[in-house]
Design a protein around this motif. Structure first.
Motif, PDB file in Angstrom:
ATOM      1  N   UNK A 184      14.144   3.692  -0.433  1.00 26.79           N
ATOM      2  CA  UNK A 184      13.292   4.015  -1.570  1.00 26.79           C
ATOM      3  C   UNK A 184      13.907   3.533  -2.875  1.00 26.79           C
ATOM      4  N   UNK A 185      15.227   3.591  -2.976  1.00 26.62           N
ATOM      5  CA  UNK A 185      15.890   3.146  -4.208  1.00 26.62           C
ATOM      6  C   UNK A 185      15.679   1.653  -4.441  1.00 26.62           C
ATOM      7  N   UNK A 186      15.530   0.873  -3.379  1.00 25.71           N
ATOM      8  CA  UNK A 186      15.267  -0.568  -3.532  1.00 25.71           C
ATOM      9  C   UNK A 186      13.968  -0.804  -4.278  1.00 25.71           C
ATOM     10  N   UNK A 187      12.921  -0.058  -3.895  1.00 27.59           N
ATOM     11  CA  UNK A 187      11.625  -0.181  -4.570  1.00 27.59           C
ATOM     12  C   UNK A 187      11.770   0.242  -6.028  1.00 27.59           C
ATOM     13  N   UNK A 188      12.439   1.361  -6.254  1.00 30.98           N
ATOM     14  CA  UNK A 188      12.622   1.871  -7.608  1.00 30.98           C
ATOM     15  C   UNK A 188      13.355   0.865  -8.481  1.00 30.98           C
ATOM     16  N   UNK A 189      14.402   0.265  -7.954  1.00 32.04           N
ATOM     17  CA  UNK A 189      15.188  -0.695  -8.738  1.00 32.04           C
ATOM     18  C   UNK A 189      14.394  -1.968  -9.037  1.00 32.04           C
ATOM     19  N   UNK A 190      13.581  -2.410  -8.090  1.00 29.82           N
ATOM     20  CA  UNK A 190      12.767  -3.611  -8.330  1.00 29.82           C
ATOM     21  C   UNK A 190      11.678  -3.313  -9.353  1.00 29.82           C
ATOM     22  N   UNK A 191      10.993  -2.161  -9.192  1.00 29.62           N
ATOM     23  CA  UNK A 191       9.912  -1.816 -10.120  1.00 29.62           C
ATOM     24  C   UNK A 191      10.432  -1.567 -11.541  1.00 29.62           C
ATOM     25  N   UNK A 192      11.662  -1.080 -11.659  1.00 25.68           N
ATOM     26  CA  UNK A 192      12.213  -0.823 -12.994  1.00 25.68           C
ATOM     27  C   UNK A 192      12.792  -2.087 -13.635  1.00 25.68           C
ATOM     28  N   UNK A 193      12.920  -3.161 -12.832  1.00 24.97           N
ATOM     29  CA  UNK A 193      13.473  -4.404 -13.357  1.00 24.97           C
ATOM     30  C   UNK A 193      14.977  -4.481 -13.236  1.00 24.97           C
ATOM     31  N   UNK A 194      15.607  -3.466 -12.664  1.00 26.19           N
ATOM     32  CA  UNK A 194      17.065  -3.472 -12.517  1.00 26.19           C
ATOM     33  C   UNK A 194      17.515  -4.554 -11.546  1.00 26.19           C
ATOM     34  N   UNK A 195      16.797  -4.683 -10.420  1.00 26.86           N
ATOM     35  CA  UNK A 195      17.134  -5.683  -9.406  1.00 26.86           C
ATOM     36  C   UNK A 195      15.977  -6.649  -9.213  1.00 26.86           C
ATOM     37  N   UNK A 196      16.308  -7.851  -8.778  1.00 27.40           N
ATOM     38  CA  UNK A 196      15.295  -8.825  -8.395  1.00 27.40           C
ATOM     39  C   UNK A 196      15.089  -8.719  -6.894  1.00 27.40           C
ATOM     40  N   UNK A 197      13.893  -9.032  -6.404  1.00 31.50           N
ATOM     41  CA  UNK A 197      13.637  -8.924  -4.967  1.00 31.50           C
ATOM     42  C   UNK A 197      14.390 -10.013  -4.195  1.00 31.50           C
ATOM     43  N   UNK A 198      14.893  -9.645  -3.033  1.00 38.08           N
ATOM     44  CA  UNK A 198      15.558 -10.617  -2.164  1.00 38.08           C
ATOM     45  C   UNK A 198      14.517 -11.296  -1.278  1.00 38.08           C
ATOM     46  N   UNK A 199      14.912 -12.375  -0.632  1.00 40.70           N
ATOM     47  CA  UNK A 199      14.031 -13.043   0.320  1.00 40.70           C
ATOM     48  C   UNK A 199      13.655 -12.082   1.435  1.00 40.70           C
ATOM     49  N   UNK A 200      14.617 -11.292   1.906  1.00 40.67           N
ATOM     50  CA  UNK A 200      14.366 -10.319   2.965  1.00 40.67           C
ATOM     51  C   UNK A 200      13.302  -9.313   2.526  1.00 40.67           C
ATOM     52  N   UNK A 201      13.389  -8.838   1.294  1.00 42.26           N
ATOM     53  CA  UNK A 201      12.416  -7.885   0.767  1.00 42.26           C
ATOM     54  C   UNK A 201      11.010  -8.496   0.756  1.00 42.26           C
ATOM     55  N   UNK A 202      10.898  -9.712   0.231  1.00 41.98           N
ATOM     56  CA  UNK A 202       9.602 -10.388   0.153  1.00 41.98           C
ATOM     57  C   UNK A 202       9.024 -10.592   1.549  1.00 41.98           C
ATOM     58  N   UNK A 203       9.859 -11.007   2.504  1.00 39.93           N
ATOM     59  CA  UNK A 203       9.386 -11.235   3.872  1.00 39.93           C
ATOM     60  C   UNK A 203       8.908  -9.931   4.518  1.00 39.93           C
ATOM     61  N   UNK A 204       9.560  -8.822   4.217  1.00 36.20           N
ATOM     62  CA  UNK A 204       9.132  -7.527   4.761  1.00 36.20           C
ATOM     63  C   UNK A 204       7.776  -7.119   4.198  1.00 36.20           C
ATOM     64  N   UNK A 205       7.546  -7.385   2.921  1.00 37.67           N
ATOM     65  CA  UNK A 205       6.243  -7.087   2.319  1.00 37.67           C
ATOM     66  C   UNK A 205       5.165  -7.921   3.001  1.00 37.67           C
ATOM     67  N   UNK A 206       5.412  -9.223   3.166  1.00 36.67           N
ATOM     68  CA  UNK A 206       4.425 -10.108   3.782  1.00 36.67           C
ATOM     69  C   UNK A 206       4.156  -9.732   5.235  1.00 36.67           C
ATOM     70  N   UNK A 207       5.190  -9.310   5.944  1.00 34.95           N
ATOM     71  CA  UNK A 207       5.027  -8.929   7.349  1.00 34.95           C
ATOM     72  C   UNK A 207       4.217  -7.634   7.479  1.00 34.95           C
ATOM     73  N   UNK A 208       4.475  -6.676   6.603  1.00 33.50           N
ATOM     74  CA  UNK A 208       3.811  -5.379   6.682  1.00 33.50           C
ATOM     75  C   UNK A 208       2.403  -5.393   6.095  1.00 33.50           C
ATOM     76  N   UNK A 209       2.141  -6.286   5.183  1.00 31.19           N
ATOM     77  CA  UNK A 209       0.843  -6.366   4.512  1.00 31.19           C
ATOM     78  C   UNK A 209       0.326  -7.802   4.590  1.00 31.19           C
ATOM     79  N   UNK A 210      -0.341  -8.167   5.693  1.00 30.56           N
ATOM     80  CA  UNK A 210      -0.777  -9.555   5.879  1.00 30.56           C
ATOM     81  C   UNK A 210      -1.786 -10.038   4.836  1.00 30.56           C
ATOM     82  N   UNK A 211      -2.424  -9.121   4.112  1.00 28.68           N
ATOM     83  CA  UNK A 211      -3.390  -9.535   3.085  1.00 28.68           C
ATOM     84  C   UNK A 211      -2.699 -10.072   1.839  1.00 28.68           C
ATOM     85  N   UNK A 212      -1.390  -9.875   1.747  1.00 25.33           N
ATOM     86  CA  UNK A 212      -0.628 -10.369   0.588  1.00 25.33           C
ATOM     87  C   UNK A 212      -0.198 -11.802   0.881  1.00 25.33           C
TER      88      UNK A 212
END
Length: 134
Positions: free
Chosen positions: A33-61
């Protein structure tokens, strides 16, 4: 290079579209959950792994939309019927392969007969990848 502020806006749009909380979204894609919080707050940038997990879980994206804001969300279903261009249409956007698609090997179109392979990248389901140069 992606714009982090715009990326977080698109990520928030995905979360809102599916009526998810940050916690449920994190659980669905398999990150803390902290990963989402850090990305949404701008503290961290998304990793390739993070982006791939979003695409895998939500095929409409669509990858191109998530990263650059170009394209559609949710992605429009592809129809098998040919479409006829009208005066207002532009060139079709390039198709980006989905994370779990398998390339067709051995086929070649006439447009790429003079092309040379620069690099081959293989993505694994665990989020790792290997890059090969011929």
């Amino acid at each position: 290079m992606i714009n982090s502020i715009e990326f977080t806006g698109r990520l928030q749009k995905v979360i809102d579209y599916y009526s998810e909380s940050a916690s449920s979204f994190a659980e669905k894609i398999g990150v803390q959950r902290s990963s989402i919080s850090h990305i949404l707050s701008g503290r961290n940038k998304p990793s390739l792994d993070f982006v791939m997990k979003v695409l895998h879980s939500y095929p409409e994206v669509e990858l191109y939309w998530l990263m650059n804001g170009k394209g559609d969300f949710p992605s429009q279903p592809k129809t098998s019927e040919p479409t006829h261009p009208t005066i207002t249409e532009t060139k079709p956007k390039p198709q980006i392969p989905k994370p779990n698609s398998t390339p067709v090997l051995g086929s070649r179109s006439s447009s790429d007969s003079d092309s040379e392979i620069d690099k081959i990248v293989i993505f694994y389901k665990d989020g790792t990848f290997k890059s090969y140069k011929p």
